[in-house]
Design a protein around this motif. Structure first.
Motif: not given
Length: 181
Positions: A1-14
């Motif tokens: 599928m695809e790689d997306d950039i998300y964030s955790d509940i603290g705002g750090k990129a995952i």
């Protein structure tokens, strides 16, 4: 599928990596940033500077030796038991679900749940500190009662992704579960 950039509940990129192996098998991997060498050096310098100040006034060399040992032991324990590099969820429609966590030290913890024990996968909400967060969890069937839930297995506990990431995983899991019932 695809790689997306998300964030955790603290705002750090995952990041979320979704791999669809077949219509009955998908794997989801949530990756957290690696250990920052800058942070490690900053914490180490603070501890050692404090130990040197104490040594300067007390002239006790055990203070410096203790600071070195505490820092090294603390770093080893942190990367072996706390810092999770990535968590993965492997959903195999006919067999079950495998949940894995890989730590910074290379240690891996894997759990497998048979499909016959799974009632559903849901997005739940919880109060965490001073905010409401969402988390993905597996509801396990109660063997004694048909419509009851015996326990809840939370997923992605270390990375704590936000709702938009959880929704993507949830939709794919529900597609697989619906084909198996």
């Amino acid at each position: 599928m695809e790689d997306d950039i998300y964030s955790d509940i603290g705002g750090k990129a995952i990041s979320l990596d979704c791999q669809k192996h077949s219509s009955f098998c998908s794997e989801f991997t949530v990756s957290s940033p690696k250990v920052s060498i800058g942070k490690v050096m900053a914490y180490t310098c603070c501890v050692w500077l404090f130990a040197y100040i104490v040594f300067f006034f007390t002239e006790n060399t055990a203070v410096l030796s203790g600071a070195i040992l505490i820092t090294l032991l603390g770093m080893m324990l942190y990367i072996h038991f706390v810092k999770v590099d990535h968590e993965s969820l492997l959903v195999i429609g006919s067999l079950g679900i495998q949940v894995s966590s890989s730590y910074a030290s290379g240690r891996e913890v894997t759990t497998f749940i048979e499909m016959s024990k799974i009632k559903d996968i849901v997005i739940n909400e919880a109060i965490y500190m001073h905010q409401i967060i969402f988390y993905l969890c597996i509801l396990l069937k109660d063997p004694s009662e048909v419509n009851a839930v015996s326990s809840v297995v939370p997923l992605f506990q270390s990375s704590k992704p936000r709702l938009n990431c959880l929704e993507k995983v949830y939709k794919s899991c529900q597609e697989i579960l619906s084909k198996c019932q």
